[in-house]
Design a protein around this motif. Structure first.
Motif, PDB file in Angstrom:
ATOM      1  N   GLU A 140      28.037  16.722  42.855  1.00  9.73           N
ATOM      2  CA  GLU A 140      27.883  18.105  42.392  1.00  9.73           C
ATOM      3  C   GLU A 140      27.106  18.953  43.391  1.00  9.73           C
ATOM      4  O   GLU A 140      27.353  20.147  43.513  1.00  9.73           O
ATOM      5  CB  GLU A 140      27.164  18.133  41.040  1.00  9.73           C
ATOM      6  N   ARG A 141      26.175  18.321  44.120  1.00 11.76           N
ATOM      7  CA  ARG A 141      25.392  19.093  45.098  1.00 11.76           C
ATOM      8  C   ARG A 141      26.288  19.610  46.221  1.00 11.76           C
ATOM      9  O   ARG A 141      26.165  20.766  46.635  1.00 11.76           O
ATOM     10  CB  ARG A 141      24.262  18.247  45.681  1.00 11.76           C
ATOM     11  N   ALA A 142      27.180  18.756  46.708  1.00 14.91           N
ATOM     12  CA  ALA A 142      28.092  19.185  47.768  1.00 14.91           C
ATOM     13  C   ALA A 142      28.963  20.345  47.292  1.00 14.91           C
ATOM     14  O   ALA A 142      29.216  21.303  48.029  1.00 14.91           O
ATOM     15  CB  ALA A 142      28.959  18.008  48.210  1.00 14.91           C
ATOM     16  N   LYS A 143      29.430  20.264  46.050  1.00 14.77           N
ATOM     17  CA  LYS A 143      30.258  21.329  45.494  1.00 14.77           C
ATOM     18  C   LYS A 143      29.459  22.632  45.359  1.00 14.77           C
ATOM     19  O   LYS A 143      29.935  23.717  45.701  1.00 14.77           O
ATOM     20  CB  LYS A 143      30.799  20.906  44.134  1.00 14.77           C
ATOM     21  N   ALA A 144      28.218  22.518  44.868  1.00 10.73           N
ATOM     22  CA  ALA A 144      27.370  23.699  44.695  1.00 10.73           C
ATOM     23  C   ALA A 144      27.034  24.340  46.034  1.00 10.73           C
ATOM     24  O   ALA A 144      27.035  25.569  46.176  1.00 10.73           O
ATOM     25  CB  ALA A 144      26.093  23.323  43.946  1.00 10.73           C
ATOM     26  N   LEU A 145      26.739  23.513  47.062  1.00 11.08           N
ATOM     27  CA  LEU A 145      26.443  24.049  48.389  1.00 11.08           C
ATOM     28  C   LEU A 145      27.665  24.722  48.998  1.00 11.08           C
ATOM     29  O   LEU A 145      27.544  25.701  49.735  1.00 11.08           O
ATOM     30  CB  LEU A 145      25.942  22.936  49.317  1.00 11.08           C
ATOM     31  N   GLY A 146      28.850  24.212  48.688  1.00 11.87           N
ATOM     32  CA  GLY A 146      30.070  24.858  49.157  1.00 11.87           C
ATOM     33  C   GLY A 146      30.248  26.242  48.551  1.00 11.87           C
ATOM     34  O   GLY A 146      30.620  27.197  49.242  1.00 11.87           O
ATOM     35  N   VAL A 147      29.953  26.358  47.248  1.00 10.43           N
ATOM     36  CA  VAL A 147      30.018  27.669  46.587  1.00 10.43           C
ATOM     37  C   VAL A 147      29.005  28.619  47.215  1.00 10.43           C
ATOM     38  O   VAL A 147      29.298  29.784  47.503  1.00 10.43           O
ATOM     39  CB  VAL A 147      29.753  27.520  45.068  1.00 10.43           C
ATOM     40  N   TRP A 148      27.793  28.114  47.438  1.00  6.96           N
ATOM     41  CA  TRP A 148      26.733  28.938  48.031  1.00  6.96           C
ATOM     42  C   TRP A 148      27.130  29.432  49.424  1.00  6.96           C
ATOM     43  O   TRP A 148      26.959  30.610  49.758  1.00  6.96           O
ATOM     44  CB  TRP A 148      25.449  28.113  48.126  1.00  6.96           C
ATOM     45  N   ALA A 149      27.675  28.540  50.227  1.00  6.66           N
ATOM     46  CA  ALA A 149      28.046  28.911  51.598  1.00  6.66           C
ATOM     47  C   ALA A 149      29.142  29.962  51.607  1.00  6.66           C
ATOM     48  O   ALA A 149      29.154  30.854  52.464  1.00  6.66           O
ATOM     49  CB  ALA A 149      28.508  27.669  52.360  1.00  6.66           C
ATOM     50  N   ALA A 150      30.062  29.890  50.660  1.00  6.32           N
ATOM     51  CA  ALA A 150      31.142  30.873  50.602  1.00  6.32           C
ATOM     52  C   ALA A 150      30.615  32.273  50.331  1.00  6.32           C
ATOM     53  O   ALA A 150      31.213  33.268  50.747  1.00  6.32           O
ATOM     54  CB  ALA A 150      32.151  30.468  49.524  1.00  6.32           C
ATOM     55  N   ILE A 151      29.472  32.355  49.632  1.00  3.37           N
ATOM     56  CA  ILE A 151      28.881  33.662  49.321  1.00  3.37           C
ATOM     57  C   ILE A 151      28.520  34.411  50.597  1.00  3.37           C
ATOM     58  O   ILE A 151      28.682  35.624  50.695  1.00  3.37           O
ATOM     59  CB  ILE A 151      27.622  33.482  48.441  1.00  3.37           C
ATOM     60  N   GLY A 152      28.035  33.684  51.608  1.00  8.85           N
ATOM     61  CA  GLY A 152      27.602  34.331  52.846  1.00  8.85           C
ATOM     62  C   GLY A 152      28.702  35.102  53.533  1.00  8.85           C
ATOM     63  O   GLY A 152      28.524  36.254  53.930  1.00  8.85           O
ATOM     64  N   GLY A 153      29.871  34.477  53.663  1.00  6.32           N
ATOM     65  CA  GLY A 153      30.962  35.147  54.353  1.00  6.32           C
ATOM     66  C   GLY A 153      31.621  36.228  53.520  1.00  6.32           C
ATOM     67  O   GLY A 153      31.850  37.343  53.991  1.00  6.32           O
TER      68      GLY A 153
END
Length: 470
Positions: A140-153
């Motif tokens: 779940e952490r990897a999935k959550a970090l992926g969502v977070w990273a998408a916010i930046g772009g």
């Protein structure tokens, strides 16, 4: 028969973690939005408040400078006082500062408001990422970090679109007013869903001198870069602030070695994943924010488009950034971060290349738009790669500091990108835009060539932890 509560793992799982993630990402989205939302509005702001080229540059960089320069202090405060408490404080300050920016009657008030926005963002962002990192576990952490990273772009891209719509509609102050109801709503709901802080409140030593040194150093660097547009690279007015920046960065490094509780543990920069992820974030953000700054000014000044049509032209760029981030979140775990970073930067360089070869007066629909959309596709993947590489191997007790380092490079990238872009583009008419895009293409190509040497081999572990952080 053992009871369900006897199993230790579920006790660590926060029941409202996905709701909390959605709201935290909404707050972060608002911060990233404010990096680029002003770009399309710059001509209107300049006309209303009588801003020159230098002041116009500082409308963008005053925010990103304080955001990035104080990010490490925000990360330390999140570790010391609790991420929940620091996040809510930063959100309240950011919301109040947004109202001040919208009401600004002159340049001084607007720039002061942008500084206050940056301080609020520097508190909110590392605390938010620390909460994401510690609230989620395992896959779940990897999935959550992926969502977070998408916010930046996507936040950066949507900011240009929203800025155009608001500037052409109710007026440029609404690019700031829009933050107020959003911020108030988040302040009302977030305390109910965020996990309680587990650290005890303590007034331990905080490295305020270090925070001031790194922020002042970057400010001097930006000031020197902006001055080159009017005075050249060899004038005293340019060289003195640039040399001052070098001296201040050296003083910052010396301070960090001496202090008991350094703002940046310099040993963290010996970890290859952190260094690689941070540098990728710096370059990717510098390129993307420069694209929005250069593209929006070129469309309005060279091609005579209004703010709304300018923002609308960036819709495909926003979409390709989001697509790139989505693809990157998958590829980084299958192909690995090294291949993802190299491919993303190569795609960004290929996208920039036409803009370096054709005149700035060429049809934007056949040159500018396809080129930026292609480049943004690659950079979207790089954002995810940078975050996953830097944070995938960080233990929970270092989450605030590590996220502060990564986000510092994110905002400093935007600051330096805009400073260089404005220096190259705004001082030389239409040819200046071509020169600026040429530098972007060369930077992306250099990053693509060095990524295989810089980024660690292999794939990040979804569970996090310190293993393999070399």
């Amino acid at each position: 028969m053992p009871t369900h509560t006897a199993v230790p793992t579920p006790a660590r799982v926060h029941p409202h973690r996905w709701t909390a993630l959605a709201l935290i990402c909404a707050a972060q989205f608002m911060l990233i939005l404010d990096v680029t939302v002003v770009n399309v509005a710059l001509p209107a702001v300049a006309a209303d408040l009588d801003l020159g080229r230098t002041a116009l540059t500082w409308v963008v960089t005053a925010y990103t400078l304080c955001f990035g320069g104080l990010m490490l202090l925000g990360g330390r405060l999140a570790d010391a006082l609790g991420a929940r408490r620091v996040l809510l404080t930063g959100l309240a300050l950011f919301t109040a500062a947004s109202l001040a920016c919208g009401l600004a009657p002159n340049a001084a008030v607007l720039l002061s408001g942008r500084v206050a926005q940056g301080i609020g963002a520097a508190l909110l962002s590392p605390a938010a990422l620390a909460l994401v990192t510690t609230t989620f576990h395992g896959a779940e952490r990897a999935k959550a970090l992926g969502v977070w990273a998408a916010i930046g772009g996507t936040g950066s891209a949507v900011g240009v679109l929203l800025g155009g719509a608001l500037t052409a509609g109710p007026g440029w102050p609404w690019i700031f007013y829009a933050n107020v109801p959003t911020g108030l709503a988040l302040l009302a709901v977030l305390p109910r869903v965020l996990p309680r802080d587990t650290v005890a409140r303590r007034a331990g030593h905080l490295d305020v001198p270090g925070a001031l040194l790194v922020t002042t150093a970057t400010g001097a660097l930006v000031y020197g870069l902006v001055r080159t547009g009017d005075h050249g690279w060899t004038s005293a007015g340019t060289l003195l602030p640039l040399l001052g920046a070098v001296a201040l960065y050296a003083a910052f490094a010396a301070t960090e070695r001496r202090t008991r509780t350094p703002l940046m543990d310099l040993r963290m920069l010996t970890r290859r994943p952190v260094v690689a992820g941070s540098l990728l974030m710096l370059v990717a953000t510098a390129l993307l924010i420069s694209f929005f700054f250069l593209g929006s000014l070129r469309l309005q000044r060279v091609h005579g488009l209004d703010a709304f049509r300018t923002g609308l032209l960036f819709l495909p760029v926003a979409l390709t950034t989001a697509i790139g981030a989505h693809l990157g979140s998958r590829l980084v775990t299958t192909a690995g971060p090294r291949a993802c970073a190299t491919g993303g930067m190569a795609l960004a360089a290929a996208g920039c290349l036409p803009l370096a070869l054709v005149s700035a007066t060429a049809d934007p629909w056949t040159t500018l738009l396809p080129a930026l959309a292609t480049a943004a596709l690659g950079l979207g993947a790089v954002f995810v790669t940078a975050t996953t590489t830097a944070l995938g191997l960080i233990p929970a007790h270092e989450a605030g500091l590590a996220s502060g380092i990564v986000n510092t490079f994110h905002e400093l990238g935007g600051t330096l990108g805009v400073a260089l872009a404005s220096t190259l583009a705004l001082g030389a008419g239409a040819t200046g835009f071509t020169t600026a895009f040429t530098l972007c293409a060369l930077t992306a190509a250099a990053a693509a060539l060095t990524a295989p040497l810089l980024v660690p081999r292999g794939r990040p572990r979804p569970t996090g932890g310190a293993h393999g952080a070399h």
